[in-house]
Motif scaffolding. Structure first.
Motif, PDB file in Angstrom:
ATOM      1  N   TYR A  26       0.830  -1.205   0.000  1.00 34.15           N
ATOM      2  CA  TYR A  26       0.000   0.000   0.000  1.00 34.15           C
ATOM      3  C   TYR A  26       0.865   1.257   0.000  1.00 34.15           C
ATOM      4  O   TYR A  26       1.862   1.325   0.721  1.00 34.15           O
ATOM      5  N   ASP A  27       0.419   2.246  -0.745  1.00 31.25           N
ATOM      6  CA  ASP A  27       0.937   3.600  -0.544  1.00 31.25           C
ATOM      7  C   ASP A  27      -0.024   4.280   0.423  1.00 31.25           C
ATOM      8  O   ASP A  27      -1.133   4.667   0.054  1.00 31.25           O
ATOM      9  N   ILE A  28       0.376   4.407   1.667  1.00 36.58           N
ATOM     10  CA  ILE A  28      -0.537   4.839   2.729  1.00 36.58           C
ATOM     11  C   ILE A  28      -0.969   6.299   2.566  1.00 36.58           C
ATOM     12  O   ILE A  28      -2.157   6.628   2.676  1.00 36.58           O
ATOM     13  N   GLU A  29      -0.015   7.171   2.280  1.00 34.59           N
ATOM     14  CA  GLU A  29      -0.326   8.603   2.208  1.00 34.59           C
ATOM     15  C   GLU A  29      -0.265   9.164   0.794  1.00 34.59           C
ATOM     16  O   GLU A  29      -0.686  10.296   0.558  1.00 34.59           O
ATOM     17  N   GLY A  30       0.272   8.400  -0.142  1.00 33.05           N
ATOM     18  CA  GLY A  30       0.387   8.871  -1.527  1.00 33.05           C
ATOM     19  C   GLY A  30       1.780   9.378  -1.849  1.00 33.05           C
ATOM     20  O   GLY A  30       2.489   9.902  -0.990  1.00 33.05           O
ATOM     21  N   GLU A  31       2.194   9.156  -3.112  1.00 26.58           N
ATOM     22  CA  GLU A  31       3.476   9.633  -3.641  1.00 26.58           C
ATOM     23  C   GLU A  31       4.679   9.113  -2.839  1.00 26.58           C
ATOM     24  O   GLU A  31       5.613   9.850  -2.547  1.00 26.58           O
ATOM     25  N   GLN A  32       4.646   7.823  -2.485  1.00 28.18           N
ATOM     26  CA  GLN A  32       5.769   7.217  -1.776  1.00 28.18           C
ATOM     27  C   GLN A  32       6.170   5.919  -2.473  1.00 28.18           C
ATOM     28  O   GLN A  32       5.335   5.067  -2.739  1.00 28.18           O
ATOM     29  N   LYS A 157      -1.775   7.579  -5.214  1.00 25.64           N
ATOM     30  CA  LYS A 157      -2.480   8.380  -4.213  1.00 25.64           C
ATOM     31  C   LYS A 157      -2.683   7.526  -2.958  1.00 25.64           C
ATOM     32  O   LYS A 157      -2.469   6.315  -2.978  1.00 25.64           O
ATOM     33  N   ALA A 158      -3.088   8.161  -1.887  1.00 27.62           N
ATOM     34  CA  ALA A 158      -3.315   7.444  -0.635  1.00 27.62           C
ATOM     35  C   ALA A 158      -4.279   6.279  -0.854  1.00 27.62           C
ATOM     36  O   ALA A 158      -5.352   6.450  -1.432  1.00 27.62           O
ATOM     37  N   ASN A 183      10.050  10.631  -4.280  1.00 28.24           N
ATOM     38  CA  ASN A 183       8.859  10.749  -3.431  1.00 28.24           C
ATOM     39  C   ASN A 183       8.289  12.156  -3.367  1.00 28.24           C
ATOM     40  O   ASN A 183       7.600  12.503  -2.413  1.00 28.24           O
ATOM     41  N   LYS A 188       7.395   9.252   3.578  1.00 31.66           N
ATOM     42  CA  LYS A 188       6.188   8.711   4.191  1.00 31.66           C
ATOM     43  C   LYS A 188       6.322   7.199   4.362  1.00 31.66           C
ATOM     44  O   LYS A 188       7.228   6.583   3.814  1.00 31.66           O
TER      45      LYS A 188
END
Length: 199
Positions: A26-32, A157-158, A183, A188
């Motif tokens: 998962y990308d938890i918060e986005g853009e990672q 995205k998140a 990132n 994140k």
């Protein structure tokens, strides 16, 4: 739904993924970005190969449905789901040298390479045995005429995720990437969970 395991910003983990199990990242918060590498649990000289995977897929844009091959041309896993559609399999894990050479840091962070070295140490995997990683969520643009590359902000995205299904027992190394450009200049966490294929 179970809570995902968390990889804190600018750190790494390692674990075993069994044949038939699925890994949801998962990308938890986005853009990672998350750097991902794997090895055959029963023979660590067999590892994920960017060159063979790209060669057999005939594309650098790997996504849902693509198998990922080892240096021995065996399928290690395939991508079952992908809510983003853009990842990178060209660039090496960021390292202290990356930060020194590209960013000009005089006291560089050890980067994803250093984090993977530390995380994979318990399995006897040495630094020279860490190849190019599959950079989940990383957005690298390639100019079709010159071949020049540019690292762009991830499209994730998140809540976006990928699911990978193992075709053999794997040792997995993963990070929450440490490179600024990768990132969008923020660090994140990354989430992951191991699923059975029928879940």
């Amino acid at each position: 739904m179970q809570q995902p395991n968390i990889i804190p910003p600018r750190s790494g983990v390692s674990f075993i993924l069994r044949q038939g199990q699925q890994l949801k990242v998962y990308d938890i918060e986005g853009e990672q970005v998350s750097d991902f590498i794997c090895y055959n649990l029963h023979d660590k000289a067999e590892y994920l190969s960017s060159g063979r995977t790209i060669d057999y897929a005939d594309t650098i844009f790997l996504t849902k449905g693509h198998p990922f091959y080892s240096n021995r041309s065996n399928v290690m896993f395939h991508m079952v789901e992908d809510t983003v559609g853009r990842h990178d399999f060209l660039l090496t894990p960021c390292s202290a040298d990356t930060f020194r050479i590209i960013y000009g840091h005089t006291q560089p962070h050890r980067g994803c390479f250093g984090n993977l070295c530390e995380a994979l140490k318990e399995y006897g995997i040495r630094p020279d045995e860490i190849p190019v990683c599959f950079n989940i969520f990383m957005h690298v643009a390639v100019d079709g005429d010159t071949g020049k590359i540019a690292v762009r902000p991830p499209k994730s995205k998140a809540g976006d995720y990928v699911i990978l299904e193992a075709h053999m027992d794997l040792i997995v190394g993963m990070t929450a990437c440490s490179a600024e450009m990768s990132n969008n200049y923020a660090f994140k966490p990354i989430g992951y969970e191991i699923l059975n294929a029928n879940e």
